[in-house]
Design a protein around this motif. Sequence first.
Motif, PDB file in Angstrom:
ATOM      1  N   PHE A  94       8.757  35.982  70.907  1.00  0.00           N
ATOM      2  CA  PHE A  94       8.580  34.734  70.179  1.00  0.00           C
ATOM      3  C   PHE A  94       8.429  33.502  71.059  1.00  0.00           C
ATOM      4  O   PHE A  94       8.379  32.398  70.557  1.00  0.00           O
ATOM      5  N   GLY A  95       8.370  33.701  72.376  1.00  0.00           N
ATOM      6  CA  GLY A  95       8.123  32.559  73.243  1.00  0.00           C
ATOM      7  C   GLY A  95       8.949  32.580  74.496  1.00  0.00           C
ATOM      8  O   GLY A  95       9.766  33.490  74.729  1.00  0.00           O
ATOM      9  N   GLU A  96       8.705  31.551  75.312  1.00  0.00           N
ATOM     10  CA  GLU A  96       9.456  31.408  76.555  1.00  0.00           C
ATOM     11  C   GLU A  96       9.466  29.949  76.995  1.00  0.00           C
ATOM     12  O   GLU A  96       8.500  29.226  76.803  1.00  0.00           O
ATOM     13  N   ASP A  97      10.594  29.559  77.543  1.00  0.00           N
ATOM     14  CA  ASP A  97      10.736  28.255  78.185  1.00  0.00           C
ATOM     15  C   ASP A  97      10.757  28.531  79.678  1.00  0.00           C
ATOM     16  O   ASP A  97      11.622  29.255  80.169  1.00  0.00           O
ATOM     17  N   VAL A  98       9.776  27.963  80.397  1.00  0.00           N
ATOM     18  CA  VAL A  98       9.588  28.259  81.811  1.00  0.00           C
ATOM     19  C   VAL A  98       9.849  27.022  82.663  1.00  0.00           C
ATOM     20  O   VAL A  98       9.343  25.939  82.370  1.00  0.00           O
ATOM     21  N   ASN A  99      10.631  27.209  83.715  1.00  0.00           N
ATOM     22  CA  ASN A  99      10.800  26.195  84.757  1.00  0.00           C
ATOM     23  C   ASN A  99      10.274  26.791  86.050  1.00  0.00           C
ATOM     24  O   ASN A  99      10.802  27.800  86.530  1.00  0.00           O
ATOM     25  N   ASN A 100       9.203  26.193  86.596  1.00  0.00           N
ATOM     26  CA  ASN A 100       8.646  26.631  87.873  1.00  0.00           C
ATOM     27  C   ASN A 100       9.128  25.695  88.970  1.00  0.00           C
ATOM     28  O   ASN A 100       9.105  24.477  88.797  1.00  0.00           O
ATOM     29  N   TYR A 101       9.566  26.279  90.078  1.00  0.00           N
ATOM     30  CA  TYR A 101      10.184  25.518  91.169  1.00  0.00           C
ATOM     31  C   TYR A 101       9.384  25.601  92.467  1.00  0.00           C
ATOM     32  O   TYR A 101       8.756  26.630  92.747  1.00  0.00           O
TER      33      TYR A 101
END
Length: 184
Positions: free
Chosen positions: A92-99
């Motif tokens: 159902f989705g994803e919250d992504v933090n790219n570093y």
Amino acid sequence: AAESYNPRVNPDDFSPIITNKYVTLGAGTKMVYEGKTEDGLERVVITISGKTKRIMGVETLVYRDKVTLDGELVEDTWDYLAQHKNGDVWYFGEDVNNYENGRIVDHDGSWLAGKNGAKPGIWVKANPQVGEVYRQEYLKGEAEDMVKVLSLRAEVTVPYGKFTNCLKTYDFTPLDPDSRENKY
């Protein structure tokens, strides 16, 4: 065509309890994967705390995925999964933090079903059939991962041991021709 992709979601048909025979995820689960890549040593740590998040009226299980490269955090993602009453695990989705260099640089790849045209897909089917192709996610131009089922009887040997009768898929996206891999 992607425009005709319109999965029906009845929240009463879903549960955050994931018991699919190919992927079972209970609170307290922790999985660690390591491998050498052309960029260095990649380490993926997946944890299931038991937290949930409601998306499109569906109570989903939060699946946290942290990726480091040579010990440096490069991605910290929260994926949202729920199991349909037929056993399919939906995404159902994803919250992504790219570093980069210890700082968040963007959230590329983030999407939530029901927002901005995003639609859920199936992460893992309960009864996949060799040769079938299905969507794992859909947000036009941002999240278009697809799966083709290659085998239900693959053998895999990893440092942990040898496994038989594994599901083998070919994962791809039309958004990036270089992002193609087999998964087990």
